[in-house]
Design an enzyme around this catalytic site. Structure first.
Site, short mmCIF file in Angstrom:
data_model
loop_
_atom_site.label_atom_id
_atom_site.label_comp_id
_atom_site.label_asym_id
_atom_site.label_seq_id
_atom_site.Cartn_x
_atom_site.Cartn_y
_atom_site.Cartn_z
N SER A 175 0.84 -1.20 0.00
CA SER A 175 0.00 0.00 0.00
C SER A 175 0.86 1.24 0.00
O SER A 175 1.99 1.23 0.50
CB SER A 175 -0.90 0.01 1.25
OG SER A 175 -1.60 1.24 1.36
N TYR A 188 -2.64 -1.20 10.29
CA TYR A 188 -2.60 -1.54 8.86
C TYR A 188 -1.34 -0.99 8.22
O TYR A 188 -0.67 -1.69 7.44
CB TYR A 188 -3.85 -0.95 8.20
CG TYR A 188 -3.97 -1.15 6.72
CD1 TYR A 188 -4.49 -2.33 6.19
CD2 TYR A 188 -3.62 -0.14 5.82
CE1 TYR A 188 -4.65 -2.49 4.82
CE2 TYR A 188 -3.77 -0.29 4.46
CZ TYR A 188 -4.28 -1.47 3.97
OH TYR A 188 -4.43 -1.64 2.61
#
Length: 282
Positions: A175, A188
């Site tokens: 990400s 995350y």
């Protein structure tokens, strides 16, 4: 520029039918050209979002596809399987919780049973939850994030490697958050940075065996995970801060996964490819 999606929420894990507007997975647009003909592929989190788009693209490129997903996502998984089968390829559905190491190994065992080997592994499944501060993150939620995003990556990949030959490709979804970590997604963020480093090390370890490892770093992508894990006002602004001024669609990720899976990328290993709407990664 007006926001492309209104404020909204869903119960976790989120479902495609509840998205407003509906996401584009390339159902009507992706055209294959035989780039993955006959390849045996595994995609975790393949029921919806990026995983669905990759599954559709892989099938239209000639691959058979096994998808792993949570049991609650059965409806989405069956819809994805329908698109795979419409492309004339085999779809294998394996429900279960990736937080359980035994299920990670079950996915691989089933793929080997169905296909005889694994040519392409896509570790894509992920969990996130937005929390305002670290103190607001429940211990069990931190553990779940690590288990689904990092531990499962380890267990699935470890189990798959003995069944991969030279020319095999491992693609991990990281990400932009690994480089630009939003504070409200601290757990995350940490896992996505870990995935980037895991992939870089894996490429070096298994390059001598002819197995390539790369990662894709998405920016804000419109998937059910977003309204299922963020506050409605965050959803309304999701993607608006990118240089392109909008979230990406899952269909806009799929060609990158196809490229990395194909033999055309035979000298691409250890790479991290940004699909971020202009947000830079290091």
């Amino acid at each position: 520029m007006s926001n492309p999606q209104p404020a909204q929420s869903q119960e976790h894990p989120g479902f495609e039918a509840g998205l407003d507007p509906q996401a584009d997975h390339g159902e009507q647009s992706y055209r294959g050209s035989g780039r993955l003909e006959g390849k045996a592929t595994v995609i975790t989190g393949g029921d919806s979002g990026i995983g669905r788009a990759v599954a559709i693209a892989f099938a239209r490129e000639g691959a058979d596809v096994l998808i792993g997903y949570l049991p609650a996502e059965e409806e989405d998984a069956r819809a994805t399987a329908g698109w795979i089968e419409d492309a004339g390829r085999t779809a294998v559905l394996v429900p279960g919780d990736l937080a359980d190491p035994a299920h990670c190994r079950e996915i691989v065992d089933r793929a080997v049973s169905e296909f005889g080997r694994i040519d392409v592994l896509v570790n894509n499944a992920a969990f996130q939850m937005s929390r305002p501060t670290l103190e607001d993150v429940p211990d069990e939620e931190w553990d779940q994030t690590i288990a689904v995003n990092l531990d499962a990556l380890f267990h699935v990949t470890k189990a798959a490697l003995p069944h991969m030959q030279a020319g095999g490709s491992i693609i991990n979804t990281t990400s932009v958050n690994s480089d630009q970590p939003p504070p409200q997604l601290i757990a995350y963020d940490a896992t996505k940075a870990g995935i980037a480093n895991f992939t870089a090390a894996l490429a070096q370890q298994y390059g001598p065996k002819g197995i390539r490892a790369n990662s894709v770093a998405p920016g804000p992508i419109w998937t059910p995970l977003i309204p299922a894990t963020m506050e409605p006002e965050e959803v309304e602004q999701f993607g608006a801060g990118t240089p392109l001024g909008r979230p990406g669609q899952p269909a806009e990720l799929a060609p990158v996964y196809v490229m990395l899976a194909s033999d055309e990328s035979s000298y691409v290993s250890g790479a991290r490819i940004a699909v971020t709407g202009g947000m830079p990664i290091l």
